[in-house]
Design a protein around this motif. Structure first.
Motif, PDB file in Angstrom:
ATOM      1  N   GLY A 248     -15.953  -4.433  11.802  1.00  0.00           N
ATOM      2  CA  GLY A 248     -16.119  -5.656  11.489  1.00  0.00           C
ATOM      3  C   GLY A 248     -15.017  -6.656  11.883  1.00  0.00           C
ATOM      4  N   GLY A 249     -14.125  -6.445  12.570  1.00  0.00           N
ATOM      5  CA  GLY A 249     -12.971  -7.251  12.870  1.00  0.00           C
ATOM      6  C   GLY A 249     -12.027  -7.233  11.716  1.00  0.00           C
ATOM      7  N   SER A 250     -11.863  -6.299  11.086  1.00  0.00           N
ATOM      8  CA  SER A 250     -10.942  -5.968   9.856  1.00  0.00           C
ATOM      9  C   SER A 250     -10.187  -4.876  10.146  1.00  0.00           C
ATOM     10  CB  SER A 250     -11.688  -6.130   8.437  1.00  0.00           C
ATOM     11  OG  SER A 250     -12.081  -7.382   8.134  1.00  0.00           O
ATOM     12  N   TRP A 251      -9.000  -4.705   9.739  1.00  0.00           N
ATOM     13  CA  TRP A 251      -8.333  -3.362   9.976  1.00  0.00           C
ATOM     14  C   TRP A 251      -7.909  -2.801   8.628  1.00  0.00           C
ATOM     15  CZ3 TRP A 251      -3.882  -3.675   7.330  1.00  0.00           C
ATOM     16  CH2 TRP A 251      -3.075  -4.834   7.122  1.00  0.00           C
ATOM     17  N   GLN A 252      -7.791  -1.644   8.458  1.00  0.00           N
ATOM     18  CA  GLN A 252      -7.368  -1.103   7.204  1.00  0.00           C
ATOM     19  C   GLN A 252      -6.532   0.371   7.639  1.00  0.00           C
ATOM     20  OE1 GLN A 252     -10.469  -0.232   4.459  1.00  0.00           O
ATOM     21  NE2 GLN A 252      -9.055   0.777   3.115  1.00  0.00           N
ATOM     22  N   VAL A 253      -5.314   0.537   6.823  1.00  0.00           N
ATOM     23  CA  VAL A 253      -4.533   1.734   7.136  1.00  0.00           C
ATOM     24  C   VAL A 253      -5.146   2.665   5.985  1.00  0.00           C
ATOM     25  CG1 VAL A 253      -2.845   0.329   7.988  1.00  0.00           C
ATOM     26  CG2 VAL A 253      -2.875   0.674   5.503  1.00  0.00           C
ATOM     27  N   GLU A 254      -4.808   3.984   6.396  1.00  0.00           N
ATOM     28  CA  GLU A 254      -5.464   5.111   5.844  1.00  0.00           C
ATOM     29  C   GLU A 254      -4.740   4.940   4.284  1.00  0.00           C
ATOM     30  OE1 GLU A 254      -5.446   9.962   5.785  1.00  0.00           O
ATOM     31  OE2 GLU A 254      -4.582   8.964   7.321  1.00  0.00           O
ATOM     32  N   GLY A 255      -5.582   5.074   3.235  1.00  0.00           N
ATOM     33  CA  GLY A 255      -5.132   5.025   1.786  1.00  0.00           C
ATOM     34  C   GLY A 255      -4.490   3.944   1.247  1.00  0.00           C
ATOM     35  N   HIS A 268      -3.899   2.197  16.294  1.00  0.00           N
ATOM     36  CA  HIS A 268      -2.584   2.076  15.894  1.00  0.00           C
ATOM     37  C   HIS A 268      -2.288   0.579  15.319  1.00  0.00           C
ATOM     38  CE1 HIS A 268      -1.691   6.242  16.821  1.00  0.00           C
ATOM     39  NE2 HIS A 268      -2.154   5.854  17.960  1.00  0.00           N
ATOM     40  N   LEU A 269      -1.508   0.497  14.215  1.00  0.00           N
ATOM     41  CA  LEU A 269      -0.935  -0.822  13.890  1.00  0.00           C
ATOM     42  C   LEU A 269       0.469  -0.809  13.749  1.00  0.00           C
ATOM     43  CD1 LEU A 269      -2.366  -2.908  10.890  1.00  0.00           C
ATOM     44  CD2 LEU A 269      -0.034  -2.461  11.013  1.00  0.00           C
ATOM     45  N   GLN A 283      -0.888  -4.357  -4.830  1.00  0.00           N
ATOM     46  CA  GLN A 283      -0.973  -5.696  -3.948  1.00  0.00           C
ATOM     47  C   GLN A 283      -0.487  -5.292  -2.679  1.00  0.00           C
ATOM     48  OE1 GLN A 283       0.642  -9.170  -5.567  1.00  0.00           O
ATOM     49  NE2 GLN A 283       0.192  -8.763  -7.513  1.00  0.00           N
ATOM     50  N   GLY A 284      -0.931  -6.026  -1.364  1.00  0.00           N
ATOM     51  CA  GLY A 284      -0.588  -5.950  -0.005  1.00  0.00           C
ATOM     52  C   GLY A 284      -1.390  -4.824   0.105  1.00  0.00           C
ATOM     53  N   ALA A 285      -0.794  -4.295   1.425  1.00  0.00           N
ATOM     54  CA  ALA A 285      -1.844  -3.407   2.541  1.00  0.00           C
ATOM     55  C   ALA A 285      -1.597  -2.044   2.124  1.00  0.00           C
ATOM     56  CB  ALA A 285      -1.052  -3.624   3.863  1.00  0.00           C
ATOM     57  N   CYS A 286      -0.609  -1.699   1.187  1.00  0.00           N
ATOM     58  CA  CYS A 286      -0.679  -0.298   0.585  1.00  0.00           C
ATOM     59  C   CYS A 286       0.409  -0.317  -0.365  1.00  0.00           C
ATOM     60  CB  CYS A 286      -0.174   0.694   2.135  1.00  0.00           C
ATOM     61  SG  CYS A 286       1.353   0.290   2.618  1.00  0.00           S
ATOM     62  N   LEU A 309       0.402   7.589   5.048  1.00  0.00           N
ATOM     63  CA  LEU A 309       0.911   6.668   6.150  1.00  0.00           C
ATOM     64  C   LEU A 309       2.275   7.223   6.753  1.00  0.00           C
ATOM     65  CD1 LEU A 309       0.092   3.022   5.033  1.00  0.00           C
ATOM     66  CD2 LEU A 309      -0.960   4.286   6.947  1.00  0.00           C
ATOM     67  N   GLY A 310       3.111   7.888   5.993  1.00  0.00           N
ATOM     68  CA  GLY A 310       4.324   8.309   6.149  1.00  0.00           C
ATOM     69  C   GLY A 310       5.262   7.360   5.834  1.00  0.00           C
ATOM     70  N   ARG A 311       6.518   7.353   6.142  1.00  0.00           N
ATOM     71  CA  ARG A 311       7.604   6.651   5.579  1.00  0.00           C
ATOM     72  C   ARG A 311       7.851   5.229   6.413  1.00  0.00           C
ATOM     73  NH1 ARG A 311       9.696  12.036   5.227  1.00  0.00           N
ATOM     74  NH2 ARG A 311      10.079  12.507   3.155  1.00  0.00           N
ATOM     75  N   LEU A 312       7.734   4.014   5.633  1.00  0.00           N
ATOM     76  CA  LEU A 312       7.822   2.804   6.337  1.00  0.00           C
ATOM     77  C   LEU A 312       9.277   2.294   5.931  1.00  0.00           C
ATOM     78  CD1 LEU A 312       4.343   1.177   5.725  1.00  0.00           C
ATOM     79  CD2 LEU A 312       5.017   2.704   7.410  1.00  0.00           C
TER      80      LEU A 312
END
Length: 348
Positions: A248-255, A268-269, A283-286, A309-312
């Motif tokens: 629906g036009g929205s993104w989401q990262v795993e977990g 991929h983002l 709060q935030g994306a993850c 997501l791994g290490r950011l």
């Protein structure tokens, strides 16, 4: 008219193709940098332009003429190598003027051109010295001066600073930039150092396995990479890339948590470390746990373990009171998100 034009240039060693159809135009006075991982073909391509490697297929134009089959001495180009290649028994002045002497130029012309180049490179007090009496940076300036006296159409640099220590690299990078501003000649420069590429280039050519992955200004490549390869090659630390889902036009990262604004087909983002903010957990994306902190003075880099997501990597300006083991939320600046499809091509 372009200073140098490559038309579908290829290089084959027997059955092995190492340069795979390069099309590129270098404008007069433009500074172009070739970058890419080891074995991508950047030095081979430079040597093909200079005539040190034969062009298997395609055309090379220099100032509009077809120079594909010309000998190196006929191309009007000058090359500066990683090795200084100075004659140890000659003085600085003799080394700089040697190519003119072998071409039969009169002594008055040689002295005038050597003097002018020495003034540009601040070598005037060193003209009577031998190479053994010079520092590494001074020897490289002599090698560049030897190229300047020939008044070439373009300069070709093959990793000229890689033999210098960190302080000399910074000094010589500044001097090459000032030299380009003063001479206004086309320069093609090969390096594996991203700082050299980003600070010197008008345009960067990113090579991947003998092909051009992207050509653009340093800002274009850094802010809007054309594909995943460029996204993760340009930038230090590299761009954070993670898998995402779109609905629906929205993104989401795993977990994690998402937001609107994703193009269709994104899998991929990507986001640069400086575009992630540290927030309270939840709060935030993850969420993630700080694994390592790297204090560099002006900046601190946090490596955050975000589970699936791994290490950011997160860049914080200055110091921070966050310590390894702390849990935090990561906020993504949605203005600076990059999305890529299943083939690794950028969607915006």
């Amino acid at each position: 008219m372009s200073a140098i034009t490559l038309k579908n240039v290829e290089k084959w060693y027997g059955p092995v193709q190492v340069i795979k159809g390069i099309d590129l135009e270098v404008a007069p006075g433009e500074f172009v940098v070739f970058v890419g991982p080891s074995g991508c073909g950047k030095s081979t391509l430079l040597r093909m332009i200079g005539g040190l490697e034969e062009i298997s297929r395609g055309e090379l134009l220099i100032d509009g003429r077809n120079a594909t089959s010309e000998a190196p001495s006929q191309r009007g180009l000058s090359m500066v190598f990683q090795s200084y290649a100075l004659y140890p028994h000659m003085s600085v002045a003799e080394n700089m003027g040697f190519s003119l002497k072998t071409a039969g130029a009169p002594k008055s012309e040689i002295d005038a051109k050597v003097g002018a180049a020495a003034e540009v490179l601040k070598l005037d007090p060193l003209l009577e010295r031998r190479p053994k009496d010079l520092s590494g940076g001074q020897r490289q300036r002599v090698a560049i001066g030897r190229s300047i006296v020939r008044d070439p159409t373009a300069f070709l640099f093959d990793e000229p600073l890689s033999n210098l220590d960190a302080a000399l690299r910074v000094e010589m990078r500044y001097e090459i930039a000032k030299l380009h501003q003063r001479l206004q000649k086309a320069m093609i420069y090969v390096t594996h150092d991203q700082i050299e590429a980003m600070t010197l280039a008008d345009r960067i050519v990113v090579l991947d396995a003998g092909r051009i992955a992207q050509v653009g200004t340093p800002r274009e490549l850094y802010e809007r990479p054309a594909n995943l390869f460029v996204a993760q090659f340009i930038g230090s630390p590299k761009m954070n890339v993670m898998e995402c889902s779109v609905a629906g036009g929205s993104w989401q990262v795993e977990g994690g948590r998402g937001a609107p604004g994703a193009p269709a087909g994104a899998v991929h983002l990507g986001i640069r470390p400086e575009h992630i903010s540290i927030l309270p957990a939840g709060q935030g994306a993850c969420d993630g746990v700080v694994d390592v902190t790297e204090y560099l003075g002006a900046d601190t880099f946090l490596v955050v373990d975000c589970g699936p997501l791994g290490r950011l990597t997160v860049r914080v300006i200055g110091d921070t009171d966050i310590n390894p083991g702390d849990t935090c939320g990561l906020g993504f600046d949605t203005e600076w998100l990059s999305f890529f499809d299943s083939d690794g091509q950028a969607l915006r």
